[in-house]
Design a protein around this motif. Structure first.
Motif, PDB file in Angstrom:
ATOM      1  N   UNK A 158      -8.157 -12.448 -11.946  1.00  0.00           N
ATOM      2  CA  UNK A 158      -9.471 -12.646 -11.347  1.00  0.00           C
ATOM      3  C   UNK A 158      -9.464 -12.689  -9.832  1.00  0.00           C
ATOM      4  N   UNK A 159      -8.304 -12.501  -9.215  1.00  0.00           N
ATOM      5  CA  UNK A 159      -8.216 -12.562  -7.756  1.00  0.00           C
ATOM      6  C   UNK A 159      -8.758 -11.284  -7.114  1.00  0.00           C
ATOM      7  N   UNK A 160      -9.169 -11.359  -5.843  1.00  0.00           N
ATOM      8  CA  UNK A 160      -9.573 -10.149  -5.143  1.00  0.00           C
ATOM      9  C   UNK A 160      -8.409  -9.163  -5.052  1.00  0.00           C
ATOM     10  N   UNK A 161      -8.741  -7.881  -5.023  1.00  0.00           N
ATOM     11  CA  UNK A 161      -7.738  -6.822  -5.004  1.00  0.00           C
ATOM     12  C   UNK A 161      -7.731  -6.081  -3.677  1.00  0.00           C
ATOM     13  N   UNK A 162      -6.538  -5.586  -3.309  1.00  0.00           N
ATOM     14  CA  UNK A 162      -6.424  -4.613  -2.241  1.00  0.00           C
ATOM     15  C   UNK A 162      -5.588  -3.458  -2.776  1.00  0.00           C
ATOM     16  N   UNK A 163      -5.584  -2.363  -2.053  1.00  0.00           N
ATOM     17  CA  UNK A 163      -4.883  -1.160  -2.506  1.00  0.00           C
ATOM     18  C   UNK A 163      -4.037  -0.624  -1.364  1.00  0.00           C
ATOM     19  N   UNK A 164      -2.814  -0.231  -1.680  1.00  0.00           N
ATOM     20  CA  UNK A 164      -1.921   0.313  -0.651  1.00  0.00           C
ATOM     21  C   UNK A 164      -2.416   1.676  -0.196  1.00  0.00           C
ATOM     22  N   UNK A 165      -2.361   1.922   1.107  1.00  0.00           N
ATOM     23  CA  UNK A 165      -2.799   3.207   1.658  1.00  0.00           C
ATOM     24  C   UNK A 165      -1.620   4.123   1.972  1.00  0.00           C
ATOM     25  N   UNK A 166      -0.406   3.612   1.772  1.00  0.00           N
ATOM     26  CA  UNK A 166       0.803   4.399   1.968  1.00  0.00           C
ATOM     27  C   UNK A 166       1.895   3.775   1.108  1.00  0.00           C
ATOM     28  N   UNK A 167       3.040   4.413   0.982  1.00  0.00           N
ATOM     29  CA  UNK A 167       4.164   3.771   0.310  1.00  0.00           C
ATOM     30  C   UNK A 167       4.555   2.543   1.140  1.00  0.00           C
ATOM     31  N   UNK A 168       4.456   1.359   0.549  1.00  0.00           N
ATOM     32  CA  UNK A 168       4.496   0.125   1.335  1.00  0.00           C
ATOM     33  C   UNK A 168       5.581  -0.821   0.824  1.00  0.00           C
ATOM     34  N   UNK A 169       6.319  -1.393   1.767  1.00  0.00           N
ATOM     35  CA  UNK A 169       7.418  -2.281   1.405  1.00  0.00           C
ATOM     36  C   UNK A 169       6.913  -3.675   1.038  1.00  0.00           C
ATOM     37  N   UNK A 170       7.440  -4.176  -0.073  1.00  0.00           N
ATOM     38  CA  UNK A 170       7.210  -5.555  -0.502  1.00  0.00           C
ATOM     39  C   UNK A 170       8.381  -6.378   0.004  1.00  0.00           C
ATOM     40  N   UNK A 171       8.090  -7.405   0.805  1.00  0.00           N
ATOM     41  CA  UNK A 171       9.150  -8.190   1.448  1.00  0.00           C
ATOM     42  C   UNK A 171       9.152  -9.633   0.941  1.00  0.00           C
ATOM     43  N   UNK A 172      10.251 -10.327   1.208  1.00  0.00           N
ATOM     44  CA  UNK A 172      10.402 -11.702   0.748  1.00  0.00           C
ATOM     45  C   UNK A 172       9.596 -12.691   1.580  1.00  0.00           C
ATOM     46  N   UNK A 173       9.097 -12.282   2.735  1.00  0.00           N
ATOM     47  CA  UNK A 173       8.303 -13.150   3.596  1.00  0.00           C
ATOM     48  C   UNK A 173       7.331 -12.353   4.438  1.00  0.00           C
ATOM     49  N   UNK A 174       6.448 -13.031   5.189  1.00  0.00           N
ATOM     50  CA  UNK A 174       5.397 -12.365   5.952  1.00  0.00           C
ATOM     51  C   UNK A 174       5.842 -11.851   7.319  1.00  0.00           C
ATOM     52  N   UNK A 175       6.837 -10.969   7.335  1.00  0.00           N
ATOM     53  CA  UNK A 175       7.325 -10.400   8.593  1.00  0.00           C
ATOM     54  C   UNK A 175       8.298  -9.284   8.256  1.00  0.00           C
ATOM     55  N   UNK A 176       8.445  -8.334   9.171  1.00  0.00           N
ATOM     56  CA  UNK A 176       9.424  -7.259   8.967  1.00  0.00           C
ATOM     57  C   UNK A 176      10.862  -7.770   9.058  1.00  0.00           C
ATOM     58  N   UNK A 177      11.041  -9.024   9.474  1.00  0.00           N
ATOM     59  CA  UNK A 177      12.382  -9.609   9.521  1.00  0.00           C
ATOM     60  C   UNK A 177      12.908  -9.937   8.126  1.00  0.00           C
ATOM     61  N   UNK A 178      11.988 -10.037   7.145  1.00  0.00           N
ATOM     62  CA  UNK A 178      12.410 -10.446   5.811  1.00  0.00           C
ATOM     63  C   UNK A 178      12.931  -9.262   5.005  1.00  0.00           C
ATOM     64  N   UNK A 179      13.720  -9.570   4.002  1.00  0.00           N
ATOM     65  CA  UNK A 179      14.348  -8.538   3.175  1.00  0.00           C
ATOM     66  C   UNK A 179      13.311  -7.760   2.374  1.00  0.00           C
ATOM     67  N   UNK A 180      13.662  -6.485   2.082  1.00  0.00           N
ATOM     68  CA  UNK A 180      12.793  -5.618   1.291  1.00  0.00           C
ATOM     69  C   UNK A 180      13.123  -5.804  -0.188  1.00  0.00           C
ATOM     70  N   UNK A 181      12.103  -6.102  -0.979  1.00  0.00           N
ATOM     71  CA  UNK A 181      12.275  -6.234  -2.424  1.00  0.00           C
ATOM     72  C   UNK A 181      12.154  -4.881  -3.115  1.00  0.00           C
ATOM     73  N   UNK A 182      11.168  -4.097  -2.686  1.00  0.00           N
ATOM     74  CA  UNK A 182      10.950  -2.775  -3.258  1.00  0.00           C
ATOM     75  C   UNK A 182       9.920  -2.054  -2.413  1.00  0.00           C
ATOM     76  N   UNK A 183       9.699  -0.772  -2.706  1.00  0.00           N
ATOM     77  CA  UNK A 183       8.638   0.005  -2.069  1.00  0.00           C
ATOM     78  C   UNK A 183       7.571   0.295  -3.106  1.00  0.00           C
TER      79      UNK A 183
END
Length: 447
Positions: free
Chosen positions: A151-176
């Motif tokens: 029931x949460x609001x949704x957003x949609x990726x506009x490009x192939x986007x990295x999922x990270x462990x934290x809110x910064x590019x310093x964090x590790x990449x979990x997947x694309x």
């Protein structure tokens, strides 16, 4: 936005009334360790097999803290604390720091404290509690502080986007995550969105996300995740509250808007000869309004309803018979659903088509997150209100002077204003109220 099929397909009372209490049955989970499959739900029973870490398992049922499943043609039991949710699991998110307890009670032992905005699997319910597992600990959390991820609001990726462990590019990449993928928004932080996808929790840059319509997919029977919203009753207090905050944007529910305009709405459960007068004033002042009508009003006064629509006003769903929908929801979601669908069918019978836009106002201003979740899933925007009076009783009216003063004192830019078509005082002051608001440089509009 997709709507329901009409006629007999809308009458789902039987199927909804028989909706089972939710358990793990039918869900898919994965092992977090090399896990023993046992013959019975106890560590003292024989080991049938060793299930490798990361194996996905179909869950047939649960017994205490054990899940019945199968592996390599063997049917047996696996410890629930060593099973994790997958992308197919029914999930929720805690809205605040929340205690995980040993039983469904505030007096039960606190086992762990779950951080806010943490995704958790939703297992069986017990009253206002739901069983879950977090960090290997099985326990219970209050539904008043959780909400279903579906029931949460949704957003949609506009490009192939990295999922990270934290809110910064310093964090590790979990997947694309591929471009065009819808994701639920758990929370946001400094331009990053926390989400849960493919069985993983992580963060994505908001720069590469765009809002997605809700819901992404919608069957024609209310989904079972709606019952994981809290059914705690909330209602309007008819004294203007400065801190009134009952708006749930994620469920498309509003008590005011941010456009700076004033929004006139009227509730009507029965007719006492004044509605035509309200329409005359609105026409003379060139103001459009939204009328929230009960189904019985639609049935009994189709001529007035058609005049509302012909003069540019909108009509919203105010239920069929003005029940307390939270009490109905406590008995069965089917009762609320069928009440709303009966209104829709009456509208189509009276007008010959569906409303151009779907708006809902809960009777008496009484609602719960669960009722809002249901009407949102049905495609409605819920309009609450910021301005209201005790004006619904024709035999107990405020004086016109008090009515006008109260309306003007309460109204702010963006306010949703509630009046009742049975109020003689409202009718007497409506024209002057409109003129006074416009003299401030404000305008009226439908959102």
């Amino acid at each position: 936005m997709k709507r329901f099929k009409t006629a007999s397909a809308c009458l789902l009372l039987v199927s909804l009334s028989l909706m089972p209490v939710q358990t793990l049955a039918g869900q898919v989970m994965k092992t977090t360790i090399d896990l023993r499959l046992r013959e019975a739900p106890t560590t003292a029973s024989e080991t049938l097999d060793i299930i490798p870490k990361g194996t996905s398992l179909d869950i047939f049922s649960t017994t205490g803290n054990w899940a019945k499943t199968s592996y390599n043609s063997n049917s047996g039991y696996a410890g629930l604390k060593y099973l994790a949710p997958t992308a197919q699991s029914r999930m929720g998110v805690v809205k605040t720091t929340l205690n995980l307890r040993s039983a469904p009670s505030l007096t039960a032992t606190i086992l762990r404290t779950i951080p806010s905005y943490t995704p958790i699997p939703l297992y069986e319910k017990s009253g206002t509690w739901v069983k879950t597992v977090w960090s290997g600990t099985i326990g219970w959390v209050s539904l008043n502080y959780t909400k279903p991820i579906d029931g949460l609001p949704r957003m949609k990726t506009t490009t192939n986007l990295r999922l990270r462990t934290g809110p910064s590019t310093r964090y590790s990449i979990l997947m694309t995550v591929p471009s065009g993928t819808p994701i639920p928004v758990l929370t946001t932080s400094n331009g990053w969105v926390k989400t849960w996808i493919y069985g993983m929790t992580g963060w994505m840059s908001q720069n590469y996300l765009t809002p997605a319509k809700f819901p992404i997919l919608r069957p024609d029977v209310p989904p079972d995740w709606i019952i994981y919203y809290s059914n705690a009753k909330m209602e309007w207090s008819h004294t203007y509250p400065q801190d009134y905050h009952y708006g749930y944007p994620e469920l498309d529910s509003h008590y005011r808007y941010s456009d700076g305009k004033v929004h006139l709405t009227f509730d009507a459960g029965f007719e006492n000869g004044l509605t035509a007068g309200f329409l005359d004033v609105l026409k003379a002042k060139n103001v459009k309004a939204r009328f929230y009508l009960t189904g019985t009003y639609l049935r009994d006064h189709p001529t007035l309803v058609k005049r509302m629509l012909n003069e540019g006003h909108q009509v919203g769903n105010h239920s069929w018979s003005h029940p307390d929908t939270v009490d109905l929801m406590a008995d069965s979601m089917a009762l609320v659903y069928n009440d709303l669908m009966r209104w829709e069918n009456q509208y189509k019978a009276a007008i010959g088509q569906s409303p151009a836009r779907w708006y809902y106002r809960p009777p008496s201003g009484i609602f719960s997150e669960r009722t809002l979740g249901l009407v949102h899933w049905m495609g409605y925007t819920t309009e609450l209100y910021q301005v209201a009076l005790r004006d619904w009783d024709p035999e107990n009216q405020l004086s016109p002077e008090v009515t006008l003063e109260s309306l003007l004192n309460q109204t702010k830019q963006g306010s949703i204003v509630l009046l009742h078509v049975v109020s003689s005082s409202d009718l007497e002051v409506l024209g002057k109220y409109i003129d006074t608001i416009r003299a401030k440089g404000w305008s009226f509009a439908l959102p």
